[in-house]
Motif scaffolding. Structure first.
Motif, mmCIF file in Angstrom:
data_model
loop_
_atom_site.group_PDB
_atom_site.id
_atom_site.type_symbol
_atom_site.label_atom_id
_atom_site.label_comp_id
_atom_site.label_asym_id
_atom_site.label_seq_id
_atom_site.Cartn_x
_atom_site.Cartn_y
_atom_site.Cartn_z
ATOM 1 N N LEU A 24 43.603 20.896 -26.150
ATOM 2 C CA LEU A 24 43.782 19.852 -27.322
ATOM 3 C C LEU A 24 42.960 19.120 -28.080
ATOM 4 N N PRO A 25 41.698 18.938 -27.478
ATOM 5 C CA PRO A 25 40.628 18.449 -27.918
ATOM 6 C C PRO A 25 40.039 19.490 -29.213
ATOM 7 N N GLY A 26 40.793 20.713 -29.257
ATOM 8 C CA GLY A 26 39.918 21.633 -30.026
ATOM 9 C C GLY A 26 40.882 21.266 -31.421
ATOM 10 N N LEU A 27 42.194 21.262 -31.292
ATOM 11 C CA LEU A 27 43.447 21.183 -32.239
ATOM 12 C C LEU A 27 42.645 19.722 -32.913
ATOM 13 N N LEU A 28 42.287 18.850 -31.836
ATOM 14 C CA LEU A 28 42.362 17.197 -32.626
ATOM 15 C C LEU A 28 41.167 17.966 -33.103
ATOM 16 N N LEU B 167 40.351 6.351 -48.883
ATOM 17 C CA LEU B 167 39.102 5.201 -48.055
ATOM 18 C C LEU B 167 39.620 4.389 -47.239
ATOM 19 N N GLY B 168 41.182 3.948 -47.397
ATOM 20 C CA GLY B 168 41.847 2.909 -47.023
ATOM 21 C C GLY B 168 42.244 4.010 -45.665
ATOM 22 N N LEU B 169 42.775 5.811 -45.865
ATOM 23 C CA LEU B 169 42.674 6.281 -44.614
ATOM 24 C C LEU B 169 41.579 6.363 -43.549
ATOM 25 N N ALA C 180 39.412 5.300 -37.978
ATOM 26 C CA ALA C 180 38.263 5.048 -37.449
ATOM 27 C C ALA C 180 39.241 3.630 -36.454
ATOM 28 N N LYS C 181 39.729 3.339 -37.666
ATOM 29 C CA LYS C 181 40.330 2.755 -35.954
ATOM 30 C C LYS C 181 41.627 2.815 -34.736
ATOM 31 N N VAL C 182 42.557 3.933 -35.396
ATOM 32 C CA VAL C 182 42.899 4.328 -34.270
ATOM 33 C C VAL C 182 42.787 5.079 -33.254
ATOM 34 N N GLU C 183 41.486 5.483 -33.325
ATOM 35 C CA GLU C 183 40.671 6.826 -32.736
ATOM 36 C C GLU C 183 39.607 5.481 -32.191
ATOM 37 N N ARG C 184 39.681 3.946 -32.223
ATOM 38 C CA ARG C 184 38.707 3.238 -31.613
ATOM 39 C C ARG C 184 40.437 2.427 -30.536
ATOM 40 N N ILE D 87 46.204 13.983 -32.408
ATOM 41 C CA ILE D 87 47.083 15.438 -33.460
ATOM 42 C C ILE D 87 48.085 15.150 -34.012
ATOM 43 N N GLY D 88 49.528 14.809 -34.245
ATOM 44 C CA GLY D 88 49.352 13.971 -34.161
ATOM 45 C C GLY D 88 49.990 13.317 -35.881
ATOM 46 N N GLU D 89 48.921 11.883 -35.729
ATOM 47 C CA GLU D 89 48.673 11.218 -36.260
ATOM 48 C C GLU D 89 47.424 11.435 -37.525
#
Length: 171
Positions: A23-27, A59-61, A66-70, A148-150
């Motif tokens: 899972l971390p590898g695929l992400l 740039l928006g992405l 970054a926001k969703v990682e946090r 991963i889906g995001e």
């Protein structure tokens, strides 16, 4: 001198690994795929909305990811005492809507740092670790699957944006 997003090498990963490795590898692969789609573009190109009528930009992405990682790894999973990346009072889509091409390098660096900190937050966790958000309980496993889906969804959007910006496909 104009900043340009750097080239990125995608990790190959182990496609037969145990779930905690897979899972971390695929992400990581999806994260680097997104960064590949940005590679070689200037801040102005990253800020260009190129698939009308959408105003979506690379740039928006970058800012959104970054926001969703946090949110998912640091605020929700590890319950770190930190604030949101962008002021919620500015609107839920502030990350997509407020773009400054001159700050593309800073936004890119922020994404890389949020990825690093997200990985650090989850490094020692069990996939069965849980947290509550609203009325729902989530596991670290679900957080990986969600992210991963995001990235997969946004990588598809990034394909179209990049092709329209400079013709590059398949990154």
């Amino acid at each position: 001198m104009t900043w340009t997003a750097p080239e990125v090498t995608r990790p190959s990963g182990d496609t037969a690994a145990d779930e905690r490795t897979l899972l971390p590898g695929l992400l990581a692969w999806h994260r680097s795929t997104f960064l590949c789609k940005c590679a070689g573009l200037t801040g102005e190109q990253l800020a260009q909305a190129s698939v009308p009528p959408s105003n979506l930009t690379l740039l928006g992405l970058i800012r959104h990811l970054a926001k969703v990682e946090r949110i998912w790894f640091r605020l929700r999973y590890s319950a770190q005492d930190i604030g949101p990346l962008y002021d919620p009072a500015l609107g839920k889509d502030h990350d997509f809507e407020v773009l400054d091409a001159t700050k593309a390098e800073e936004a890119y660096a922020t994404l890389l740092e949020e990825i690093r900190l997200a990985d650090e937050a989850a490094a020692e966790g069990s996939l069965d670790d849980t947290f509550t958000h609203g009325d729902d309980t989530f596991s670290l496993r679900m957080t990986y699957v969600h992210m991963i889906g995001e990235y997969a969804r946004h990588n598809g959007q990034a394909d179209l944006i990049r092709e329209r910006v400079d013709g590059v496909t398949g990154a």
